[in-house]
Design a protein around this motif. Structure first.
Motif, PDB file in Angstrom:
ATOM      1  N   TRP A  16     -48.800  99.746  -4.492  1.00 55.41           N
ATOM      2  CA  TRP A  16     -49.021  98.861  -3.350  1.00 55.41           C
ATOM      3  C   TRP A  16     -50.429  98.947  -2.780  1.00 55.41           C
ATOM      4  O   TRP A  16     -50.950  97.969  -2.256  1.00 55.41           O
ATOM      5  N   MET A  17     -51.048 100.127  -2.830  1.00 54.29           N
ATOM      6  CA  MET A  17     -52.267 100.361  -2.074  1.00 54.29           C
ATOM      7  C   MET A  17     -53.489 100.621  -2.951  1.00 54.29           C
ATOM      8  O   MET A  17     -54.588 100.813  -2.425  1.00 54.29           O
ATOM      9  N   ALA A  18     -53.302 100.580  -4.247  1.00 56.86           N
ATOM     10  CA  ALA A  18     -54.429 100.774  -5.165  1.00 56.86           C
ATOM     11  C   ALA A  18     -54.412  99.717  -6.261  1.00 56.86           C
ATOM     12  O   ALA A  18     -55.303  98.880  -6.348  1.00 56.86           O
ATOM     13  N   GLU A  19     -53.382  99.734  -7.100  1.00 59.62           N
ATOM     14  CA  GLU A  19     -53.363  98.846  -8.265  1.00 59.62           C
ATOM     15  C   GLU A  19     -53.285  97.369  -7.881  1.00 59.62           C
ATOM     16  O   GLU A  19     -54.078  96.542  -8.369  1.00 59.62           O
ATOM     17  N   ALA A  20     -52.339  96.985  -7.017  1.00 63.50           N
ATOM     18  CA  ALA A  20     -52.168  95.569  -6.671  1.00 63.50           C
ATOM     19  C   ALA A  20     -53.357  95.000  -5.900  1.00 63.50           C
ATOM     20  O   ALA A  20     -53.826  93.894  -6.216  1.00 63.50           O
ATOM     21  N   PRO A  21     -53.898  95.698  -4.896  1.00 56.25           N
ATOM     22  CA  PRO A  21     -55.082  95.138  -4.234  1.00 56.25           C
ATOM     23  C   PRO A  21     -56.302  95.065  -5.143  1.00 56.25           C
ATOM     24  O   PRO A  21     -57.117  94.152  -5.012  1.00 56.25           O
ATOM     25  N   ALA A  22     -56.442  96.008  -6.075  1.00 56.19           N
ATOM     26  CA  ALA A  22     -57.546  95.916  -7.030  1.00 56.19           C
ATOM     27  C   ALA A  22     -57.410  94.655  -7.873  1.00 56.19           C
ATOM     28  O   ALA A  22     -58.402  93.971  -8.158  1.00 56.19           O
ATOM     29  N   ARG A  23     -56.188  94.321  -8.248  1.00 53.90           N
ATOM     30  CA  ARG A  23     -55.970  93.098  -9.027  1.00 53.90           C
ATOM     31  C   ARG A  23     -56.317  91.871  -8.199  1.00 53.90           C
ATOM     32  O   ARG A  23     -56.966  90.929  -8.698  1.00 53.90           O
ATOM     33  N   LEU A  24     -55.927  91.843  -6.942  1.00 53.78           N
ATOM     34  CA  LEU A  24     -56.253  90.712  -6.068  1.00 53.78           C
ATOM     35  C   LEU A  24     -57.761  90.501  -5.988  1.00 53.78           C
ATOM     36  O   LEU A  24     -58.240  89.361  -6.031  1.00 53.78           O
ATOM     37  N   LEU A  30     -72.262  98.171  -3.590  1.00 53.28           N
ATOM     38  CA  LEU A  30     -71.828  96.830  -3.215  1.00 53.28           C
ATOM     39  C   LEU A  30     -71.334  96.123  -4.467  1.00 53.28           C
ATOM     40  O   LEU A  30     -72.016  96.122  -5.495  1.00 53.28           O
ATOM     41  N   LEU A  31     -70.158  95.544  -4.376  1.00 51.52           N
ATOM     42  CA  LEU A  31     -69.477  95.010  -5.542  1.00 51.52           C
ATOM     43  C   LEU A  31     -69.453  93.493  -5.524  1.00 51.52           C
ATOM     44  O   LEU A  31     -69.400  92.871  -4.456  1.00 51.52           O
ATOM     45  N   SER A  32     -69.467  92.912  -6.707  1.00 51.39           N
ATOM     46  CA  SER A  32     -69.344  91.462  -6.862  1.00 51.39           C
ATOM     47  C   SER A  32     -68.360  91.154  -7.969  1.00 51.39           C
ATOM     48  O   SER A  32     -68.200  91.926  -8.916  1.00 51.39           O
ATOM     49  N   ARG A  33     -67.724  89.996  -7.843  1.00 51.08           N
ATOM     50  CA  ARG A  33     -66.968  89.471  -8.971  1.00 51.08           C
ATOM     51  C   ARG A  33     -67.958  88.660  -9.798  1.00 51.08           C
ATOM     52  O   ARG A  33     -68.534  87.684  -9.308  1.00 51.08           O
ATOM     53  N   ALA A  34     -68.207  89.076 -11.015  1.00 45.66           N
ATOM     54  CA  ALA A  34     -69.323  88.535 -11.779  1.00 45.66           C
ATOM     55  C   ALA A  34     -69.062  87.133 -12.307  1.00 45.66           C
ATOM     56  O   ALA A  34     -69.932  86.296 -12.341  1.00 45.66           O
ATOM     57  N   ARG A  35     -67.821  86.867 -12.735  1.00 44.28           N
ATOM     58  CA  ARG A  35     -67.537  85.580 -13.339  1.00 44.28           C
ATOM     59  C   ARG A  35     -66.198  85.083 -12.846  1.00 44.28           C
ATOM     60  O   ARG A  35     -65.361  85.825 -12.350  1.00 44.28           O
ATOM     61  N   ALA A  36     -65.943  83.817 -13.012  1.00 43.86           N
ATOM     62  CA  ALA A  36     -64.699  83.219 -12.547  1.00 43.86           C
ATOM     63  C   ALA A  36     -63.495  83.644 -13.373  1.00 43.86           C
ATOM     64  O   ALA A  36     -62.375  83.311 -13.036  1.00 43.86           O
ATOM     65  N   ASP A  37     -63.718  84.389 -14.467  1.00 45.85           N
ATOM     66  CA  ASP A  37     -62.581  84.834 -15.266  1.00 45.85           C
ATOM     67  C   ASP A  37     -61.923  86.071 -14.682  1.00 45.85           C
ATOM     68  O   ASP A  37     -60.975  86.609 -15.247  1.00 45.85           O
ATOM     69  N   GLY A  38     -62.420  86.535 -13.519  1.00 43.74           N
ATOM     70  CA  GLY A  38     -61.801  87.669 -12.851  1.00 43.74           C
ATOM     71  C   GLY A  38     -62.458  88.989 -13.139  1.00 43.74           C
ATOM     72  O   GLY A  38     -62.091  89.999 -12.555  1.00 43.74           O
ATOM     73  N   SER A  39     -63.430  89.029 -14.037  1.00 40.93           N
ATOM     74  CA  SER A  39     -64.110  90.293 -14.294  1.00 40.93           C
ATOM     75  C   SER A  39     -65.062  90.609 -13.161  1.00 40.93           C
ATOM     76  O   SER A  39     -65.452  89.741 -12.399  1.00 40.93           O
ATOM     77  N   ALA A  40     -65.444  91.867 -13.041  1.00 43.37           N
ATOM     78  CA  ALA A  40     -66.280  92.287 -11.922  1.00 43.37           C
ATOM     79  C   ALA A  40     -67.363  93.217 -12.407  1.00 43.37           C
ATOM     80  O   ALA A  40     -67.275  93.801 -13.485  1.00 43.37           O
ATOM     81  N   ARG A  41     -68.391  93.346 -11.600  1.00 54.80           N
ATOM     82  CA  ARG A  41     -69.464  94.256 -11.959  1.00 54.80           C
ATOM     83  C   ARG A  41     -70.017  94.890 -10.692  1.00 54.80           C
ATOM     84  O   ARG A  41     -69.902  94.336  -9.606  1.00 54.80           O
ATOM     85  N   HIS A  42     -70.645  96.048 -10.846  1.00 57.75           N
ATOM     86  CA  HIS A  42     -71.386  96.647  -9.753  1.00 57.75           C
ATOM     87  C   HIS A  42     -72.731  95.954  -9.634  1.00 57.75           C
ATOM     88  O   HIS A  42     -73.354  95.638 -10.633  1.00 57.75           O
ATOM     89  N   THR A  43     -73.193  95.739  -8.412  1.00 60.56           N
ATOM     90  CA  THR A  43     -74.471  95.054  -8.241  1.00 60.56           C
ATOM     91  C   THR A  43     -75.458  95.845  -7.410  1.00 60.56           C
ATOM     92  O   THR A  43     -76.474  95.329  -7.008  1.00 60.56           O
ATOM     93  N   GLY A  44     -75.193  97.116  -7.154  1.00 63.76           N
ATOM     94  CA  GLY A  44     -76.213  97.896  -6.466  1.00 63.76           C
ATOM     95  C   GLY A  44     -75.627  98.972  -5.599  1.00 63.76           C
ATOM     96  O   GLY A  44     -74.496  98.868  -5.147  1.00 63.76           O
ATOM     97  N   ARG A  45     -76.413  99.982  -5.374  1.00 63.47           N
ATOM     98  CA  ARG A  45     -75.979 101.079  -4.515  1.00 63.47           C
ATOM     99  C   ARG A  45     -76.460 100.842  -3.104  1.00 63.47           C
ATOM    100  O   ARG A  45     -77.608 100.476  -2.880  1.00 63.47           O
ATOM    101  N   ALA A  46     -75.580 101.041  -2.140  1.00 61.48           N
ATOM    102  CA  ALA A  46     -75.966 100.884  -0.745  1.00 61.48           C
ATOM    103  C   ALA A  46     -76.795 102.078  -0.340  1.00 61.48           C
ATOM    104  O   ALA A  46     -76.320 103.198  -0.283  1.00 61.48           O
TER     105      ALA A  46
END
Length: 479
Positions: A367-375, A455-471
């Motif tokens: 509930w608090m890790a896997e599902a929100p990560a998917r969202l 700081l995180l971004s969703r890189a593409r509309a296919d749902g994949s994500a990438r890191h975009t920099g350290r705060a």
């Protein structure tokens, strides 16, 4: 050739893995999980952490946090929010687009938000939702290209002028765009019609009474909003996420929509799972939120839905404000700011109620890790202990108990309705990508080292994500 260097091994008799809980050792290289091996076969490493009987779980992913910076950092800011998150076992949070000035409804506003987060120095990883408001449909593609994880809207006034609510016409303009982009619409699901109808019954009622606030936000407001969103979800193909569901009456429509295969997910919040209307004292405005905390029977129906999967996840809706806005002096529920601060206590609060119902740490991880990560578009990268995932881990003792002291929490202000409440589950340590960002009672300090959040971004509309920099810790941009 020599074997790749192992940076860290974390082992426990209770590791929460996707297929259940067992003894294991988590092998970390370069910030990611390289392997899961039997505990007795732990390889040599630069650092080995033996958790003993403490539970080792994926770091929590909280997809509903109001950080409020820039513009309202006196309410909450990235430095304080991410310290509270780390202390509560949250390794990734996603910031809501309202309450900051400017609200995150344009590409320029997103840039200002990211700059504020980078300058503050984040202790955990942070992503960003953007907003759907009247008139900003033309901004949606640019915001998606800039890396937002999805979009949030309100169907009733949000409480701040900078973030206007939308109607059906606005949604019909925005949702086909989001469907094409492959990004979800998160919706505060209350409609103004039932709320306006209830207002006529409030004349002369004491604003200090919790019953007055409860009557003012009837379940019908949530039910009708959910029905509208489900119709538009089916028509447009846009994935819809219902935030902070409080009214169990809406569950029948949501179950039926799932049975038809609609792309709809649902969250509820710790306060809707812990507190009940019957126990809220008149004048206790710390417990004002919208939609409101409802009756005990309603709470149990939410727990049943969570257990069966009709509700997907739990997120805090951490929404603090300066003490004066809570109107603690007058106890006026109508005038008080509606928001509850719980970022640091959510694991313990939910676990205290869950274990009383025979549920397990594996349920919490779902509930608090896997599902929100998917969202948020981070499936397989966040919210799970598995090879290839970021080494985001929380070490906690599910049997230990503690009494919440608001004054000792790390959020901006000490106000929380959990103050004085006895909870089970004590966070001992938190790791973000293999870096220890919190250690309870550690002689080197509870927050060792410089802020390590990215700081995180969703890189593409296919749902994949990438890191975009350290705060970074002070000033400057992400790197």
């Amino acid at each position: 050739m020599s074997a790749p260097r192992t940076d860290l091994v974390v082992r426990s008799r209770r590791v929460v893995l996707p297929d259940g809980e067992r003894e294991a050792a988590v092998v970390v290289r370069a910030g990611r999980i390289a392997a899961i091996v039997p505990r007795a076969e732990s390889p040599a490493a630069d650092e080995t952490v033996d958790c003993g009987d403490a539970c080792l779980m994926p770091g929590l992913v909280d997809t509903h946090v109001h950080v409020n910076e820039p513009g309202r950092a006196e309410w909450e800011g990235f430095a304080t929010a991410t310290r509270a998150a780390a202390a509560g076992g949250v390794t990734t949070l996603v910031d809501m687009p309202l309450n900051s000035i400017p609200a995150t409804t344009t590409v320029a506003a997103l840039a200002a938000k990211r700059a504020a987060a980078a300058a503050a120095g984040c202790r955990v990883d942070c992503g960003f939702w953007a907003g759907v408001v009247p008139g900003n449909t033309a901004e949606l593609e640019g915001l998606a290209a800039a890396g937002v994880l999805g979009f949030k809207c309100f169907l009733v006034p949000s409480g701040v002028d900078e973030f206007a609510c939308v109607g059906e016409r606005d949604l019909r303009a925005a949702m086909p765009v989001l469907a094409r982009l492959g990004l979800p619409l998160l919706a505060h699901a209350e409609l103004p019609g039932p709320i306006a109808a209830a207002a006529s019954a409030l004349q002369g009622r004491d604003p200090r009474r919790y019953a007055t606030w409860l009557v003012s936000r009837p379940p019908a407001a949530e039910v009708e909003a959910v029905q509208l969103l489900l119709r538009l979800c089916e028509e447009t193909g846009c994935a819809v996420h219902i935030v902070h569901l409080a009214a169990a009456e809406a569950l029948a429509d949501l179950r039926a929509a799932r049975a038809r295969g609609l792309a709809v997910t649902v969250e509820t919040c710790p306060h809707h799972l812990v507190f009940t209307a019957e126990e809220i004292e008149d004048g206790d405005t710390l417990l004002k939120c919208a939609p409101p905390i409802r009756e005990r029977e309603n709470r149990e129906r939410l727990w049943e839905a969570l257990g069966e999967g009709a509700i997907d996840l739990v997120a805090t809706d951490h929404s603090p404000c300066p003490p004066a806005l809570k109107r603690l002096d007058s106890g006026d529920f109508v005038a008080a700011w509606g928001g509850i601060a719980s970022l640091e206590v959510t694991l313990s609060a939910v676990w205290t109620e869950a274990r009383a119902r025979g549920l397990t740490p594996s349920d919490l991880a779902r509930w608090m890790a896997e599902a929100p990560a998917r969202l948020a578009g981070f499936a397989g990268r966040k919210g799970v202990i598995a090879p290839g995932a970021d080494a985001d881990l929380v070490v906690w003792d599910p049997d230990a108990e503690w009494t919440v002291s608001g004054a000792r929490l790390h959020q901006r202000h000490p106000l929380t309705p959990y103050d004085g409440r006895r909870l089970a589950g004590v966070v001992r340590a938190t790791f973000v990508r293999g870096v220890r960002v919190y250690a309870r009672g550690d002689a080197a300090g509870e927050f060792p080292g410089a802020p390590a959040g990215e700081l995180l971004s969703r890189a593409r509309a296919d749902g994949s994500a990438r890191h975009t920099g350290r705060a970074v810790d002070r000033g400057g941009a992400s790197r």
